[in-house]
Design an enzyme around this catalytic site. Structure first.
Site, PDB file in Angstrom:
ATOM      1  N   LYS A  51      22.462  49.031 -58.080  1.00  0.00           N
ATOM      2  CA  LYS A  51      21.611  48.183 -57.228  1.00  0.00           C
ATOM      3  C   LYS A  51      20.648  47.212 -57.841  1.00  0.00           C
ATOM      4  O   LYS A  51      19.679  47.886 -58.327  1.00  0.00           O
ATOM      5  CB  LYS A  51      21.122  48.927 -56.218  1.00  0.00           C
ATOM      6  CG  LYS A  51      19.998  48.224 -55.141  1.00  0.00           C
ATOM      7  CD  LYS A  51      19.602  48.878 -53.847  1.00  0.00           C
ATOM      8  CE  LYS A  51      18.478  48.326 -53.234  1.00  0.00           C
ATOM      9  NZ  LYS A  51      17.859  48.955 -51.911  1.00  0.00           N
ATOM     10  N   LYS A 108      18.799  51.748 -59.621  1.00  0.00           N
ATOM     11  CA  LYS A 108      18.167  50.584 -59.064  1.00  0.00           C
ATOM     12  C   LYS A 108      17.148  49.974 -60.158  1.00  0.00           C
ATOM     13  O   LYS A 108      16.494  50.646 -60.471  1.00  0.00           O
ATOM     14  CB  LYS A 108      17.611  50.720 -57.688  1.00  0.00           C
ATOM     15  CG  LYS A 108      16.889  49.691 -57.029  1.00  0.00           C
ATOM     16  CD  LYS A 108      16.256  50.152 -55.800  1.00  0.00           C
ATOM     17  CE  LYS A 108      15.627  48.588 -54.940  1.00  0.00           C
ATOM     18  NZ  LYS A 108      14.888  49.423 -53.805  1.00  0.00           N
ATOM     19  N   ASP A 135      15.097  55.518 -51.189  1.00  0.00           N
ATOM     20  CA  ASP A 135      14.855  54.597 -52.417  1.00  0.00           C
ATOM     21  C   ASP A 135      13.627  55.215 -53.280  1.00  0.00           C
ATOM     22  O   ASP A 135      12.524  54.813 -52.902  1.00  0.00           O
ATOM     23  CB  ASP A 135      14.738  53.194 -52.205  1.00  0.00           C
ATOM     24  CG  ASP A 135      16.193  52.616 -51.926  1.00  0.00           C
ATOM     25  OD1 ASP A 135      16.989  53.343 -51.246  1.00  0.00           O
ATOM     26  OD2 ASP A 135      16.588  51.527 -52.472  1.00  0.00           O
TER      27      ASP A 135
END
Length: 308
Positions: A244, A208, A145
């Site tokens: 996400k 995300k 991430d």
């Protein structure tokens, strides 16, 4: 393809109005609610990103990841043999080895995700970001991430943002890359849309919303804009990018609402761990509490449900 984003306009009042309608959606009840909650569990990136993380609390997190819902509750729902686990375990790079070794010893193949690239601020040199990514992969992380440099968005340096994300993607190697946009710090919904598009063009497997450390994290207006970008990218390229939301998602009701929104905007095919994740640390506790109530008719005492 800068032409895709050069004339982007986001109708903010319409997006906000749609988001307000989402908040009024009626939630599902009974067995339907239990089914949606179990689906949510399989899409959770169970996370600990604290300065006081130790091998022991990472181990506890991993065992909770493998057994997210009490076995007797799953048996009551006839779901005990379906292999329900969370989508991934997410930690800092320094704790990746702890998570990998614990999950291996527990005999499960839940992927380990690691934040990297100067998380959460992104205010580190690019060389440092790339080194951190490579180390996390070397330690065994299967998902990375990364967080973008917000200044590149705020100053309109789209080529620079593309190049940064592209280099991060290359550093990830075989690992999946989720790109954190830190939407609460991008200034406008138009910037959110543009950053989403650039991140996907540069090879992101997921986009995300947030690090969870910003003042404003995952919100429905931001989610709508990012999902519309994913849909547009899919129409243009045929390539599916995951989504996400992360940060501030703490209740079972919120989790179900996000699932419903993904179903409405992107379709049922996105409701899998391969294309949808929920970034959360405390959400699983509330979901398990709601399932306990569904099965027993009463809420669990604090000691009756294992901590994550």
């Amino acid at each position: 393809e800068l032409g895709w984003i050069s004339k982007v306009y986001v109708n903010r009042p319409a997006v906000v109005r749609h988001a307000e309608q989402i908040k009024k959606w009626k939630t599902v009840k009974g067995n339907w609610q239990a089914a949606w909650l179990l689906k949510a569990v399989t899409c959770i990136d169970l996370t600990t990103l604290s300065g006081d993380d130790t091998p022991s609390n990472v181990q506890r997190l991993c065992f909770k990841a493998k057994h997210p819902i009490r076995e007797d509750l799953l048996k009551a729902l006839d779901m005990h043999d379906k292999g329900i686990t969370v989508g991934a375990v997410c930690v800092y790079p320094a704790r990746v080895s702890d998570a990998v070794n614990t999950l291996k010893a527990a005999g499960c193949n839940i992927p380990v995700a690691s934040v990297a690239a100067g998380f959460p601020s992104g205010q580190t040199p690019l060389e440092t970001k790339l080194t951190e990514i490579r180390l996390a992969v070397e330690y065994g992380a299967q998902e990375i991430d990364i967080v973008i440099s917000r200044s590149l968005v705020l100053t309109g340096q789209w080529e620079g943002l593309y190049e940064e994300i592209r280099l991060c993607r290359a550093a990830c190697g075989e690992a999946h890359m989720k790109t954190i946009l830190a939407t609460g710090e991008l200034g406008s919904l138009a910037n959110v849309y543009k950053a989403s598009m650039i991140a996907m063009m540069a090879g992101s497997d997921f986009i995300k919303t947030s690090t969870g450390k910003e003042v404003e994290n995952a919100t429905f207006p931001v989610g709508i804009v990012m999902m519309r970008a994913i849909k547009e990218y899919y129409w243009q390229t045929g390539y599916k990018v995951g989504f996400k939301p992360a940060g501030g998602i703490r209740t079972a009701k919120e989790a179900i609402t996000w699932l419903m929104l993904v179903k409405e905007e992107l379709g049922v095919e996105w409701l899998t761990p391969e294309l949808f994740r929920l970034g959360a640390s405390s959400l699983l506790g509330d979901i398990e509490q709601q399932i306990f109530y569904h099965v027993t008719g009463s809420f669990a005492l604090q000691h009756e449900l294992a901590m994550a």
